[in-house]
Design a protein around this motif. Structure first.
Motif, mmCIF file in Angstrom:
data_model
loop_
_atom_site.group_PDB
_atom_site.id
_atom_site.type_symbol
_atom_site.label_atom_id
_atom_site.label_comp_id
_atom_site.label_asym_id
_atom_site.label_seq_id
_atom_site.Cartn_x
_atom_site.Cartn_y
_atom_site.Cartn_z
ATOM 1 N N THR A 144 -35.370 49.625 -16.988
ATOM 2 C CA THR A 144 -36.151 50.343 -15.988
ATOM 3 C C THR A 144 -36.910 51.450 -16.705
ATOM 4 O O THR A 144 -36.316 52.222 -17.476
ATOM 5 C CB THR A 144 -35.240 50.952 -14.904
ATOM 6 N N CYS A 147 -43.873 47.861 -21.296
ATOM 7 C CA CYS A 147 -43.146 46.928 -20.431
ATOM 8 C C CYS A 147 -43.573 45.486 -20.700
ATOM 9 O O CYS A 147 -42.732 44.577 -20.769
ATOM 10 C CB CYS A 147 -43.381 47.280 -18.961
ATOM 11 N N GLN A 206 -39.236 46.772 -15.610
ATOM 12 C CA GLN A 206 -39.960 47.190 -14.417
ATOM 13 C C GLN A 206 -40.427 48.629 -14.616
ATOM 14 O O GLN A 206 -39.764 49.420 -15.290
ATOM 15 C CB GLN A 206 -39.077 47.098 -13.171
ATOM 16 N N ALA A 219 -33.666 51.497 -8.250
ATOM 17 C CA ALA A 219 -34.329 50.505 -9.104
ATOM 18 C C ALA A 219 -33.509 50.162 -10.340
ATOM 19 O O ALA A 219 -33.552 49.036 -10.824
ATOM 20 C CB ALA A 219 -35.702 51.026 -9.522
ATOM 21 N N ALA A 220 -32.750 51.137 -10.858
ATOM 22 C CA ALA A 220 -32.057 50.961 -12.134
ATOM 23 C C ALA A 220 -30.691 50.307 -11.991
ATOM 24 O O ALA A 220 -30.018 50.073 -13.009
ATOM 25 C CB ALA A 220 -31.916 52.303 -12.832
ATOM 26 N N SER A 244 -29.451 47.804 -14.659
ATOM 27 C CA SER A 244 -30.233 47.902 -15.896
ATOM 28 C C SER A 244 -29.323 48.190 -17.092
ATOM 29 O O SER A 244 -28.260 48.800 -16.953
ATOM 30 C CB SER A 244 -31.287 49.001 -15.778
ATOM 31 N N ILE A 299 -32.461 52.956 -19.422
ATOM 32 C CA ILE A 299 -33.599 53.548 -18.724
ATOM 33 C C ILE A 299 -34.493 54.207 -19.764
ATOM 34 O O ILE A 299 -34.014 54.960 -20.618
ATOM 35 C CB ILE A 299 -33.144 54.586 -17.680
#
Length: 434
Positions: free
Chosen positions: A4, A21, A32, A102-103, A106, A109
């Protein structure tokens, strides 16, 4: 691996991370991007999954707004920090929730710009690695002063201390809102001190900024993070074509001057237009309004007003680039072999203006807050000299040899793997500086 990437700022903050990305995805990972909604079109064009963060950076740059006031006035580092904090602090709680959601799942980050403290906190919450990404050299060094301070005011022996001072000042401006969101959203304890140990990648060229010898291995200068090249090898999407008006203008005469100030707004538009018209005279010129609000109708017939055009395609076709000194435009112009005329307004723009000046790739910067046609005309003449063009061509050739995205992807893979190994034995990667 799954990444992320969270940033918040202008086009210059989001575009390089969209390219990063895309490079991660092309290397077989998932990535993302979260950023301001008005800056996500680069990610969308590259097919990068993306989501907007709360806020409106364009409104903040309008005259009289938080950042617009900084652009329009002579402001120091403290005023700049307060203006940036005003934007971030109003959105920190929302960003913390958005990045956290969102993370989920993941492996790491990647944090940047105004969303950095939020991203670092969320990484701590999930006990996963956090990796910084920046187009401004903020790691303390003895070799130059903080880019947020006016060039020349810091004696050399205080260079390293100036970075610590500015970084801590920014943290103090963000701390209260960050800690409130840490407690409420991530159930973390408040932090007293700024983060200093996480690794950080710089999407900057070593030709423009050689890696300082006193940086640790956790700070890397990768090379520019430019848009991936399509079949045309110009760093643009393979299906991009110039509008007919632009193609015809370029074919109609000698390479024009490019004028564009990116996301800058809040300055005296009338004064800017008058100075540009007088300094450029009858030369052919392209004008990109960006976020300035300048109307193309105010310009004479030797100017063509254009829309958003890939720099990697356009800059090799112009004679010189008049710009604000943002890291992205500075790199793209030099990489293309186009001399610069730098008109800085705020923040690190003065730093990049001085870098080009010292490298012989531009005249001394022309202050955007006190612009006059004579100073601008002198800078244009310097840019057009054969010696200047030769120097920029040399720098551009060196920059084109760099694989900035490849270097960044390799470092991200290595640091993430090391962080996840620490996590497997019960150590938080963020707390351990990985």
């Amino acid at each position: 691996m799954e990444f992320t990437v969270a940033t918040y700022g202008t086009e210059g903050d989001t575009r390089p991370l969209a390219a990063l990305c895309r490079a991660l995805i092309d290397a077989g990972h998932q990535a993302q991007l979260l950023a301001d909604c008005s800056t996500l079109h680069a990610a969308e064009a590259l097919g990068v999954p993306c989501s907007p963060l709360s806020g409106d950076i364009k409104r903040a740059l309008e005259p009289g707004a938080a950042l617009g006031a900084i652009v329009g006035k002579r402001s120091g580092a403290q005023a700049t920090a307060k203006a940036l904090a005003a934007i971030a602090n109003a959105n920190t709680h929302a960003w913390m929730g958005e990045v956290k959601a969102a993370a989920e799942g993941s492996d790491a980050i990647i944090v940047s710009a105004l969303a950095s403290f939020v991203g670092l906190s969320v990484a701590e919450h999930f006990r996963i690695p956090a990796i910084g990404a920046s187009m401004i050299p903020i790691t303390p060094t003895r070799e130059f002063a903080s880019p947020f301070l006016p060039p020349g005011i810091v004696p050399g022996w205080l260079n390293r201390a100036s970075h610590t001072f500015v970084n801590d000042m920014i943290w103090r401006a963000f701390r209260q809102a960050t800690n409130a969101a840490r407690v409420d959203v991530c159930k973390l304890a408040p932090r007293k001190r700024n983060w200093t140990d996480h690794p950080i990648l710089y999407g900057l060229s070593r030709a423009l900024l050689p890696r300082p010898v006193d940086w640790s291995e956790h700070a890397r200068v990768c090379g520019q993070w430019s848009m991936p090249a399509g079949p045309n090898a110009a760093g643009t999407p393979s299906d991009w074509k110039p509008p007919a008006s632009l193609a015809a203008f370029l074919d109609a005469g000698e390479p024009p001057i490019y004028v564009g100030f990116g996301s800058m707004a809040g300055f005296d538009r009338d004064r800017m237009v008058r100075a540009l018209i007088e300094a450029i005279g009858g030369r052919r010129a392209l004008f990109y309004p960006g976020w300035s609000g300048v109307e193309g109708s105010a310009l004479p017939s030797n100017f063509l007003t254009i829309g958003d055009t890939p720099h990697a395609w356009l800059f090799p076709r112009v004679s010189l680039v008049i710009h604000h000194g943002g890291a992205g435009t500075t790199h793209s112009a030099t990489r293309a072999g186009a001399p610069s005329v730098v008109v800085p307004f705020a923040g690190d723009q003065f730093f990049w203006a001085q870098r080009l000046y010292r490298l012989g790739a531009a005249a001394a910067p022309v202050d955007g807050k006190a612009l006059d046609s004579k100073g601008l005309a002198r800078a244009i003449e310097f840019a057009l000299q054969p010696a200047t063009r030769a120097r920029v061509a040399e720098l551009g050739a060196a920059m084109r040899e760099e694989d900035g995205l490849g270097a960044a992807v390799s470092a991200i893979e290595r640091w993430t793997a090391a962080g996840l190994e620490l996590r497997s034995v019960g150590i938080c990667p963020v707390s351990a500086g990985v």
